[in-house]
Scaffold this motif. Structure first.
Motif, short mmCIF file in Angstrom:
data_model
loop_
_atom_site.label_atom_id
_atom_site.label_comp_id
_atom_site.label_asym_id
_atom_site.label_seq_id
_atom_site.Cartn_x
_atom_site.Cartn_y
_atom_site.Cartn_z
N THR A 5 6.16 3.39 10.38
CA THR A 5 7.51 2.78 10.26
C THR A 5 7.76 2.37 8.95
OG1 THR A 5 7.17 2.13 12.72
CG2 THR A 5 8.98 1.03 11.30
N ILE A 6 6.91 1.77 8.47
CA ILE A 6 7.31 1.01 6.79
C ILE A 6 7.36 2.19 6.03
CG2 ILE A 6 6.47 -0.32 4.96
CD1 ILE A 6 5.23 -2.06 7.35
N ARG A 7 6.60 3.35 5.94
CA ARG A 7 6.80 4.42 5.26
C ARG A 7 8.18 5.11 5.55
NH1 ARG A 7 3.91 9.07 8.10
NH2 ARG A 7 5.49 8.74 9.16
N ASP A 8 8.52 5.23 6.69
CA ASP A 8 9.92 5.85 7.01
C ASP A 8 11.03 5.18 6.58
OD1 ASP A 8 8.37 7.78 8.27
OD2 ASP A 8 8.79 7.26 10.21
N ALA A 9 11.02 3.85 6.57
CA ALA A 9 11.94 2.82 6.00
C ALA A 9 12.12 3.02 4.63
CB ALA A 9 11.66 1.29 6.56
N LEU A 10 10.97 3.16 3.87
CA LEU A 10 10.81 3.10 2.37
C LEU A 10 11.53 4.61 2.00
CD1 LEU A 10 7.42 1.66 1.46
CD2 LEU A 10 9.83 0.52 1.11
N VAL A 11 11.17 5.36 2.45
CA VAL A 11 11.62 6.83 2.19
C VAL A 11 13.11 6.62 2.42
CG1 VAL A 11 12.00 9.37 3.20
CG2 VAL A 11 9.80 8.07 2.89
N GLY A 12 13.63 6.00 3.53
CA GLY A 12 15.15 5.96 3.62
C GLY A 12 15.77 5.08 2.49
N ARG A 13 14.94 4.26 2.08
CA ARG A 13 15.84 3.35 0.98
C ARG A 13 15.54 4.16 -0.37
NH1 ARG A 13 19.26 -0.47 1.91
NH2 ARG A 13 18.87 -0.67 -0.34
N ILE A 47 0.95 -0.96 0.01
CA ILE A 47 0.00 0.01 -0.01
C ILE A 47 0.86 1.22 0.00
CG2 ILE A 47 -1.50 1.50 1.44
CD1 ILE A 47 -2.79 -1.27 2.32
N VAL A 48 2.05 1.32 0.80
CA VAL A 48 2.70 2.57 1.01
C VAL A 48 3.82 2.57 -0.32
CG1 VAL A 48 4.49 3.60 2.30
CG2 VAL A 48 2.64 2.46 3.40
N GLY A 49 4.09 1.51 -0.58
CA GLY A 49 5.28 1.39 -1.88
C GLY A 49 4.72 1.59 -3.21
N GLY A 50 3.40 0.98 -3.32
CA GLY A 50 2.71 1.20 -4.81
C GLY A 50 3.60 0.38 -5.68
N GLU A 51 3.57 1.15 -6.98
CA GLU A 51 4.25 0.59 -7.98
C GLU A 51 5.82 0.70 -8.02
OE1 GLU A 51 2.41 1.87 -11.41
OE2 GLU A 51 0.58 0.57 -11.16
N THR A 52 6.19 1.25 -7.00
CA THR A 52 7.56 1.97 -6.99
C THR A 52 8.44 0.70 -6.49
OG1 THR A 52 6.86 4.13 -6.29
CG2 THR A 52 9.31 3.61 -5.94
N ILE A 53 7.83 -0.43 -5.75
CA ILE A 53 8.69 -1.35 -5.29
C ILE A 53 7.90 -2.57 -5.59
CG2 ILE A 53 9.23 0.05 -3.11
CD1 ILE A 53 7.30 -1.42 -1.52
N PRO A 56 14.72 7.91 -1.25
CA PRO A 56 14.15 9.23 -0.85
C PRO A 56 13.58 10.03 -2.08
CG PRO A 56 16.72 8.76 -0.90
CD PRO A 56 16.15 7.76 -1.00
N THR A 57 13.97 9.74 -3.35
CA THR A 57 13.05 10.19 -4.43
C THR A 57 11.72 10.25 -4.36
OG1 THR A 57 13.97 8.38 -5.74
CG2 THR A 57 15.35 10.36 -5.60
N GLU A 58 11.29 9.04 -3.72
CA GLU A 58 9.54 8.82 -3.82
C GLU A 58 9.12 9.19 -2.66
OE1 GLU A 58 7.99 7.62 -6.25
OE2 GLU A 58 9.96 7.52 -7.91
N ALA A 59 9.92 9.89 -1.74
CA ALA A 59 9.22 10.27 -0.36
C ALA A 59 7.80 10.78 -0.36
CB ALA A 59 10.36 11.37 0.40
N ALA A 60 7.51 11.81 -1.41
CA ALA A 60 6.04 12.21 -1.43
C ALA A 60 5.23 11.32 -1.71
CB ALA A 60 6.04 13.48 -2.62
N ARG A 61 5.45 10.27 -2.63
CA ARG A 61 4.51 9.41 -3.30
C ARG A 61 4.33 8.30 -1.89
NH1 ARG A 61 3.40 7.11 -8.31
NH2 ARG A 61 5.61 8.15 -8.92
N PHE A 62 5.45 8.00 -1.12
CA PHE A 62 5.18 7.21 -0.06
C PHE A 62 4.40 8.04 0.95
CE2 PHE A 62 9.51 5.17 -1.00
CZ PHE A 62 9.05 4.49 -2.24
N ALA A 63 4.61 9.09 1.32
CA ALA A 63 3.82 9.83 2.55
C ALA A 63 2.36 9.64 1.89
CB ALA A 63 4.45 11.14 2.31
N ALA A 64 1.95 10.28 0.80
CA ALA A 64 0.65 10.37 0.09
C ALA A 64 -0.13 8.94 0.28
CB ALA A 64 0.68 10.90 -1.23
#
Length: 268
Positions: A116-124, A38-44, A126-134
């Protein structure tokens, strides 16, 4: 389980090489996998080791699990699957390994894990931080809305006046809804006849009207306990997919709560 870890690494480590490409997140079970998707969407790409609805304690590793770990950049687990760190270490994985301990049976607890998962994905990535947050924000809003509606229903039914005996892995949801959890019990496989007598006596003394069981832990003991107390036996699940209409965590939370509400309506 450890012998399977050693065997899989032994037969697979020379044959499987990590693949290049998108970030791969390995989740040991379906709930964490759902959150990551859900958080990562198609990015991961998300790989879930233990299938949805499957009891983790009965799962045996297969070679494809080793391949997933080797390819992972992030590994998520709860803690009841200690083999994951051994597998990752033995396979030489360079993935970030994050433990998210505890249950996920209320909206608030689930939200904490999503964050927690959102923050971990942002750490991996960072260019997709806005997408993960949304993505996270939209899902968190759904969970909060569900929480409000379930709490309102529970209050309207007066669940605070209902005393229950509850399997420990369903205590979070049951107490969050407002039920009076008078007695809780652990894994039924470890119990004797004396334990049944003791818990039944405690339940009768508390005036328990429900015995709330956990599907993945086995339900025979809870059924016997309910008969001894003279209470209604209710079976809940702590993993999506194990019961009809529980494909997602939101579906599961809804069905679990509705099962409790349906059980007490004739008592009011």
């Amino acid at each position: 389980m450890m012998k399977w870890v050693a065997l899989l690494v032994g037969i697979g480590i020379l044959a499987i090489a990590p693949a290049a490409g998108a970030e791969t997140v390995v989740a040991t079970h379906a709930v964490l996998g759902e959150f990551a998707e859900i958080v990562g969407g198609e990015t991961i790409e998300v790989v879930t080791i233990i299938p949805s609805g499957f009891c983790p304690s009965h799962y045996d590793l297969v070679p494809s699990d080793l391949a997933a770990v080797l390819d992972a950049s992030l590994i998520l687990y709860s803690g009841f699957e200690p083999w994951i760190e051994t597998l990752a270490s033995a396979a030489g994985s360079t993935a970030t390994v994050i433990q998210l301990p505890g249950e996920w049976n209320t909206p608030e607890i689930a939200i904490a894990k999503v964050e927690t998962i959102r923050d971990a994905l942002v750490g991996r990535v960072p260019t997709e931080a806005a997408r993960f947050a949304a993505n996270a924000d939209a899902y968190i809003a759904e969970l909060r809305s569900l929480g409000v509606s379930l709490k309102e229903r529970a209050e309207a039914l007066g669940v605070s006046e209902i005393s229950v005996v509850c399997m420990k892995w369903q205590v979070d949801l049951t107490s969050w809804l407002g039920f009076d959890v008078a007695v809780s019990y652990g894994i039924p496989d470890l119990f004797s006849l004396q334990d049944l007598v003791r818990l039944a006596a405690a339940g009768r003394e508390a005036g328990a009207q429900l015995v709330i069981d956990n599907l993945q832990s086995g339900v025979d003991f809870g059924a016997k306990l309910a008969r001894e107390i003279g209470a209604v036996h209710v079976v809940l699940s702590n993993f999506p997919g194990a019961m009809p209409r529980t494909a997602t965590l939101i579906d599961l939370l809804t069905r679990n709560a509705e099962s409790l509400f349906s059980a007490i309506e004739p008592l009011n």
